[in-house]
Design an enzyme around this catalytic site. Structure first.
Site, PDB file in Angstrom:
ATOM      1  N   LYS A  67      -6.952  -5.481   4.187  1.00 33.77           N
ATOM      2  CA  LYS A  67      -7.634  -4.947   3.020  1.00 33.77           C
ATOM      3  C   LYS A  67      -7.753  -6.655   2.476  1.00 33.77           C
ATOM      4  CE  LYS A  67      -7.387  -2.213  -1.267  1.00 33.77           C
ATOM      5  NZ  LYS A  67      -6.553  -1.562  -1.784  1.00 33.77           N
TER       6      LYS A  67
HETATM    7  O1  G3P Z   1      -6.687   0.701  -4.545  1.00 34.99           O
HETATM    8  C1  G3P Z   1      -7.024  -0.077  -5.137  1.00 34.99           C
HETATM    9  C2  G3P Z   1      -7.799   0.560  -6.426  1.00 34.99           C
HETATM   10  O2  G3P Z   1      -8.157   1.612  -6.307  1.00 34.99           O
HETATM   11  C3  G3P Z   1      -6.838   0.537  -7.387  1.00 34.99           C
HETATM   12  O3  G3P Z   1      -6.835   1.191  -8.800  1.00 34.99           O
HETATM   13  O4  G3P Z   1      -6.699   2.373 -10.902  1.00 34.99           O
HETATM   14  O5  G3P Z   1      -5.259   0.444  -9.993  1.00 34.99           O
HETATM   15  O6  G3P Z   1      -8.291  -0.350 -11.235  1.00 34.99           O
HETATM   16  P1  G3P Z   1      -6.838   0.839 -10.143  1.00 34.99           P
END
Ligand code: G3P
Length: 223
Positions: free
Chosen positions: A85
């Site tokens: 990533k």
């Molecule tokens: O893993 C990346 C993403 O899904 C993070 O989500 O909830 O931290 O905005 P969030």
């Protein structure tokens, strides 16, 4: 193509739970998720490799081209299922282009616009991760962004898979599925809600109560 579900978590316990339930195809992690479990990330990652046979996204911590490349190559050697990533920055995109030519799988993360997604596709990223929830948090329409990315990719037959991320509700999972996302990565607490509907629970109780009240023997007796 069948839509894929990834779990957005670095917690082996949660990952095993949903892997055993048969609904997830892979895993996404990020540095924040890695710190949440409270154990060394290396230990967590080794456990995740043993549980999941599917794409597992591990994020680089470097921000400059040379170090992103070094880190990405080392991460990719950890296991055949690793997807590296990489953040959506010029050095990251430059590194993705090289990594694509080396057949290293990549996931361009922190994407908030169709233009950024277009760059990820141009350099041959395996996945692009538009962050829906965080875009909605600042008052924008993340579903429109997702639909535009999908339209652009379809228009030019880009091979990059659209991985809807930053998911905050079961409804959002439904919306990204309708829009045609290739993958959605879902946090465990939202995966749990996908099973739920009050009429399902109520229906089960009524069916069982009716059968028991009848006094009839069950068709199959489980000892
Ligand atoms: O893993 C990346 C993403 O899904 C993070 O989500 O909830 O931290 O905005 P969030």
């Amino acid at each position: 193509m069948i839509m894929k579900f990834f779990i957005d978590s670095a917690d082996p316990e949660q990952i095993k739970k949903y892997w055993d339930l048969g609904i997830i195809d892979g895993v996404t992690t990020n540095p924040t998720l890695a710190t949440k479990v409270g154990r060394p990330f290396r230990d967590l990652v080794l456990e995740i490799f043993a549980i999941v046979d599917g794409p597992i996204s591990l994020e680089v911590l470097s921000k400059d081209y040379e170090n992103i490349l070094k880190e990405a190559r080392s991460l990719s050697l950890l296991h055949k299922n690793v997807v590296v990533k990489i953040p959506m920055i010029p050095d990251g995109i430059r590194a993705v282009k090289i990594l694509s030519s080396e057949n290293i799988k990549t996931n361009v993360t922190l994407v908030f616009s169709p233009a950024q997604a277009l760059l990820a596709a141009k350099v041959g990223a395996t996945y692009v991760s538009p962050f829906l929830g965080r875009l909605d948090d600042i008052g924008e329409n993340s579903l429109n962004m997702l639909k535009e990315i999908i339209a652009i990719y379809d228009r030019y037959n880009f091979a990059t898979n659209v991985l809807a991320a930053s998911i905050r509700s079961a409804r959002q999972v439904e919306e990204v599925a309708i829009a045609g996302a290739d993958v959605v990565t879902i946090p465990p607490e939202i995966l749990e809600t996908l099973y739920k509907h009050p009429l399902t629970d109520k229906g089960i109780e009524k069916f069982l109560a009716d059968y028991q009240q009848s006094g009839m023997d069950p068709l199959i007796k489980i000892s």
